[in-house]
Write a protein that holds these residues in place. Structure first.
Motif, PDB file in Angstrom:
ATOM      1  N   GLU A  52       0.789  -1.302   0.040  1.00  0.00           N
ATOM      2  CA  GLU A  52       0.016   0.157  -0.080  1.00  0.00           C
ATOM      3  C   GLU A  52       0.603   0.957   0.240  1.00  0.00           C
ATOM      4  OE1 GLU A  52      -1.969  -0.744   3.597  1.00  0.00           O
ATOM      5  OE2 GLU A  52      -3.819  -1.251   2.609  1.00  0.00           O
ATOM      6  N   GLY A  53       1.061   1.330  -1.097  1.00  0.00           N
ATOM      7  CA  GLY A  53       1.609   3.230  -1.609  1.00  0.00           C
ATOM      8  C   GLY A  53       3.120   3.075  -1.546  1.00  0.00           C
ATOM      9  N   ASN A  54       4.039   2.970   0.074  1.00  0.00           N
ATOM     10  CA  ASN A  54       4.979   2.522   0.259  1.00  0.00           C
ATOM     11  C   ASN A  54       5.908   1.521   1.043  1.00  0.00           C
ATOM     12  OD1 ASN A  54       4.390   4.698   2.308  1.00  0.00           O
ATOM     13  ND2 ASN A  54       6.372   5.599   2.477  1.00  0.00           N
ATOM     14  N   THR A  55       4.325   1.469   2.026  1.00  0.00           N
ATOM     15  CA  THR A  55       4.144   0.501   2.677  1.00  0.00           C
ATOM     16  C   THR A  55       4.126  -1.101   2.221  1.00  0.00           C
ATOM     17  OG1 THR A  55       3.355   1.712   4.670  1.00  0.00           O
ATOM     18  CG2 THR A  55       3.086  -0.667   4.831  1.00  0.00           C
ATOM     19  N   ILE A  56       4.357  -1.933   3.335  1.00  0.00           N
ATOM     20  CA  ILE A  56       5.514  -3.315   2.694  1.00  0.00           C
ATOM     21  C   ILE A  56       4.762  -3.827   3.889  1.00  0.00           C
ATOM     22  CG2 ILE A  56       7.173  -4.009   2.613  1.00  0.00           C
ATOM     23  CD1 ILE A  56       7.005  -6.048   0.178  1.00  0.00           C
ATOM     24  N   SER A  57       3.363  -5.293   3.835  1.00  0.00           N
ATOM     25  CA  SER A  57       3.313  -5.710   5.408  1.00  0.00           C
ATOM     26  C   SER A  57       3.491  -7.210   4.335  1.00  0.00           C
ATOM     27  CB  SER A  57       1.870  -5.387   5.963  1.00  0.00           C
ATOM     28  OG  SER A  57       1.384  -3.851   5.817  1.00  0.00           O
ATOM     29  N   ALA A  58       3.713  -8.368   5.476  1.00  0.00           N
ATOM     30  CA  ALA A  58       4.240  -9.926   5.260  1.00  0.00           C
ATOM     31  C   ALA A  58       3.096 -10.606   6.096  1.00  0.00           C
ATOM     32  CB  ALA A  58       5.379 -10.090   4.583  1.00  0.00           C
ATOM     33  N   SER A  59       3.295 -11.345   6.169  1.00  0.00           N
ATOM     34  CA  SER A  59       3.036 -12.546   7.278  1.00  0.00           C
ATOM     35  C   SER A  59       3.236 -13.441   6.662  1.00  0.00           C
ATOM     36  CB  SER A  59       1.812 -12.591   7.827  1.00  0.00           C
ATOM     37  OG  SER A  59       0.662 -13.086   6.669  1.00  0.00           O
ATOM     38  N   ALA A  60       3.608 -14.886   7.838  1.00  0.00           N
ATOM     39  CA  ALA A  60       4.207 -16.479   6.847  1.00  0.00           C
ATOM     40  C   ALA A  60       3.188 -17.200   8.311  1.00  0.00           C
ATOM     41  CB  ALA A  60       5.827 -16.253   6.709  1.00  0.00           C
ATOM     42  N   GLN A  61       2.225 -17.937   7.587  1.00  0.00           N
ATOM     43  CA  GLN A  61       1.991 -18.937   8.465  1.00  0.00           C
ATOM     44  C   GLN A  61       2.563 -20.530   8.430  1.00  0.00           C
ATOM     45  OE1 GLN A  61      -0.634 -18.198  10.968  1.00  0.00           O
ATOM     46  NE2 GLN A  61       0.043 -20.302  10.966  1.00  0.00           N
ATOM     47  N   THR A  62       3.413 -20.744   8.922  1.00  0.00           N
ATOM     48  CA  THR A  62       4.580 -22.232   8.936  1.00  0.00           C
ATOM     49  C   THR A  62       2.738 -23.462   9.780  1.00  0.00           C
ATOM     50  OG1 THR A  62       6.094 -20.833   9.110  1.00  0.00           O
ATOM     51  CG2 THR A  62       6.080 -23.405   9.397  1.00  0.00           C
ATOM     52  N   TYR A  63       3.711 -23.882   9.145  1.00  0.00           N
ATOM     53  CA  TYR A  63       2.514 -25.214   9.436  1.00  0.00           C
ATOM     54  C   TYR A  63       2.566 -26.414   9.580  1.00  0.00           C
ATOM     55  CZ  TYR A  63      -1.459 -22.649   7.829  1.00  0.00           C
ATOM     56  OH  TYR A  63      -2.567 -21.352   7.242  1.00  0.00           O
ATOM     57  N   ALA A  64       2.522 -27.393   9.985  1.00  0.00           N
ATOM     58  CA  ALA A  64       3.465 -28.655  10.793  1.00  0.00           C
ATOM     59  C   ALA A  64       3.480 -30.122   9.935  1.00  0.00           C
ATOM     60  CB  ALA A  64       2.558 -29.395  12.136  1.00  0.00           C
ATOM     61  N   HIS A  65       2.156 -29.593   9.270  1.00  0.00           N
ATOM     62  CA  HIS A  65       2.820 -30.719   8.017  1.00  0.00           C
ATOM     63  C   HIS A  65       2.918 -29.879   6.595  1.00  0.00           C
ATOM     64  CE1 HIS A  65       0.724 -32.962  11.711  1.00  0.00           C
ATOM     65  NE2 HIS A  65       2.198 -33.426  11.097  1.00  0.00           N
ATOM     66  N   ASP A  66       3.162 -30.982   5.265  1.00  0.00           N
ATOM     67  CA  ASP A  66       3.811 -30.509   3.620  1.00  0.00           C
ATOM     68  C   ASP A  66       1.791 -29.887   3.237  1.00  0.00           C
ATOM     69  OD1 ASP A  66       2.622 -32.429   3.121  1.00  0.00           O
ATOM     70  OD2 ASP A  66       4.252 -33.306   1.931  1.00  0.00           O
ATOM     71  N   ASN A  67       1.085 -30.052   4.407  1.00  0.00           N
ATOM     72  CA  ASN A  67      -0.319 -29.920   3.696  1.00  0.00           C
ATOM     73  C   ASN A  67      -0.785 -28.636   4.098  1.00  0.00           C
ATOM     74  OD1 ASN A  67      -1.261 -30.843   5.907  1.00  0.00           O
ATOM     75  ND2 ASN A  67      -2.257 -32.358   5.194  1.00  0.00           N
ATOM     76  N   ASP A  69      -2.019 -27.856   7.270  1.00  0.00           N
ATOM     77  CA  ASP A  69      -3.255 -28.025   8.508  1.00  0.00           C
ATOM     78  C   ASP A  69      -2.776 -28.074   9.607  1.00  0.00           C
ATOM     79  OD1 ASP A  69      -0.889 -30.206   8.811  1.00  0.00           O
ATOM     80  OD2 ASP A  69      -2.037 -31.507   8.985  1.00  0.00           O
ATOM     81  N   ILE A  70      -1.687 -27.883  10.706  1.00  0.00           N
ATOM     82  CA  ILE A  70      -1.946 -27.181  11.891  1.00  0.00           C
ATOM     83  C   ILE A  70      -1.177 -25.974  12.031  1.00  0.00           C
ATOM     84  CG2 ILE A  70      -1.146 -28.164  14.107  1.00  0.00           C
ATOM     85  CD1 ILE A  70      -1.754 -31.061  13.419  1.00  0.00           C
ATOM     86  N   PRO A  71      -1.796 -24.637  12.139  1.00  0.00           N
ATOM     87  CA  PRO A  71      -1.222 -23.395  12.050  1.00  0.00           C
ATOM     88  C   PRO A  71       0.067 -24.105  13.259  1.00  0.00           C
ATOM     89  CG  PRO A  71      -3.242 -23.582  12.220  1.00  0.00           C
ATOM     90  CD  PRO A  71      -2.501 -24.107  12.377  1.00  0.00           C
ATOM     91  N   THR A  72       1.554 -23.369  13.473  1.00  0.00           N
ATOM     92  CA  THR A  72       2.005 -23.649  14.612  1.00  0.00           C
ATOM     93  C   THR A  72       2.918 -22.596  14.866  1.00  0.00           C
ATOM     94  OG1 THR A  72       3.762 -24.315  12.803  1.00  0.00           O
ATOM     95  CG2 THR A  72       2.853 -25.773  13.761  1.00  0.00           C
ATOM     96  N   VAL A  73       3.480 -21.560  13.676  1.00  0.00           N
ATOM     97  CA  VAL A  73       4.153 -20.404  14.659  1.00  0.00           C
ATOM     98  C   VAL A  73       3.900 -19.224  12.643  1.00  0.00           C
ATOM     99  CG1 VAL A  73       6.500 -19.136  14.359  1.00  0.00           C
ATOM    100  CG2 VAL A  73       6.524 -21.150  15.204  1.00  0.00           C
ATOM    101  N   ARG A  74       3.423 -17.797  13.433  1.00  0.00           N
ATOM    102  CA  ARG A  74       3.112 -17.104  12.311  1.00  0.00           C
ATOM    103  C   ARG A  74       4.076 -15.690  12.295  1.00  0.00           C
ATOM    104  NH1 ARG A  74      -1.146 -14.828   9.833  1.00  0.00           N
ATOM    105  NH2 ARG A  74      -1.395 -12.193   9.590  1.00  0.00           N
ATOM    106  N   ALA A  75       5.085 -15.721  11.681  1.00  0.00           N
ATOM    107  CA  ALA A  75       5.599 -13.875  11.779  1.00  0.00           C
ATOM    108  C   ALA A  75       4.602 -13.243  10.658  1.00  0.00           C
ATOM    109  CB  ALA A  75       6.343 -14.537  10.626  1.00  0.00           C
ATOM    110  N   ASP A  76       4.797 -11.840  11.472  1.00  0.00           N
ATOM    111  CA  ASP A  76       4.279 -10.682  10.777  1.00  0.00           C
ATOM    112  C   ASP A  76       5.553  -9.308  10.457  1.00  0.00           C
ATOM    113  OD1 ASP A  76       0.635 -11.292  10.729  1.00  0.00           O
ATOM    114  OD2 ASP A  76       2.017 -11.782  12.803  1.00  0.00           O
ATOM    115  N   TYR A  77       5.204  -9.149   9.407  1.00  0.00           N
ATOM    116  CA  TYR A  77       6.636  -8.452   9.617  1.00  0.00           C
ATOM    117  C   TYR A  77       5.778  -6.694   8.592  1.00  0.00           C
ATOM    118  CZ  TYR A  77      10.497  -5.883   6.904  1.00  0.00           C
ATOM    119  OH  TYR A  77      11.068  -4.767   6.021  1.00  0.00           O
ATOM    120  N   ARG A  78       6.139  -5.332   9.000  1.00  0.00           N
ATOM    121  CA  ARG A  78       5.894  -4.198   8.030  1.00  0.00           C
ATOM    122  C   ARG A  78       7.484  -3.469   7.568  1.00  0.00           C
ATOM    123  NH1 ARG A  78       1.237  -0.670   9.566  1.00  0.00           N
ATOM    124  NH2 ARG A  78       0.415  -3.215   8.497  1.00  0.00           N
TER     125      ARG A  78
END
Length: 194
Positions: A52-67, A69-78
């Protein structure tokens, strides 16, 4: 009298700059499919980015398995984009990094992070499930995050389907003198429509 006649021109010139300032980077929300990550691709990751304009926001949701299925860690960045320019088929951008908020989403992961503070635990041994911590400037294996205010360079390729970065969402530890990536990572962020 002469000074007063120049004032409207100065005001018009400054307004023209603001009005004509068109962001070079594609604007909007983008998301990856479920990506296989980790040793042997055993975990999953879904990343999202909003520009949005000059701001970049990102998130990454890691899961226990390759499909994914089960959320384990979330990272949020701006971060704040301080420069963007075209170079052939890509847009090169420089951003000033902000915080990297890490949130552990399961008690099992929290126990593991606390027991492995020097590697996965980002140097913390007092994690609590559901409580975000700023991991800027720390290594949370396998990721090393830059300190807040670090200048980070990346490149973006855009097409009708979405965008690809050279480094995001998996590489955050590039040195400031590393230059801009010259080829995309192969991780497609597809535009998300409302």
């Amino acid at each position: 009298m002469h000074t007063l006649s120049l004032l409207p021109l100065v005001i018009l010139a400054s307004n023209a700059t603001v009005v004509s300032a068109n962001p070079l980077l594609p604007q909007g929300n983008f998301r990856t499919e479920c990506l296989q990550i980790g040793k042997g691709g055993r975990h999953g990751l879904i990343a999202e980015v909003t520009i949005e304009g000059n701001t970049i926001s990102a998130s990454a949701q890691t899961y226990a398995h390759d499909n994914c299925d089960i959320p384990t860690v979330r990272a949020d960045y701006r971060g704040i984009i301080t420069e963007a320019r075209t170079n052939g088929d890509r847009i090169e951008l420089t951003q000033e990094t902000g915080p990297f908020l890490y949130t552990l989403l399961s008690d099992e992961v929290t126990t593991y992070y606390n027991a492995n503070a020097g590697s996965a635990g980002c140097g913390f041994d007092d994690w609590q499930t559901g409580v975000p911590r700023d991991a800027a400037g720390r290594t949370c294996a396998p990721y090393t995050f830059p300190a807040i205010g670090t200048e980070l360079k990346d490149s973006v390729w855009a097409n009708q389907t979405g965008i690809e970065f050279g480094r995001m969402p998996l590489v955050w530890d590039s040195a400031p003198d590393a230059g801009y990536p010259e080829k995309p990572s192969g991780i497609l962020f597809t535009r998300v429509t409302d």
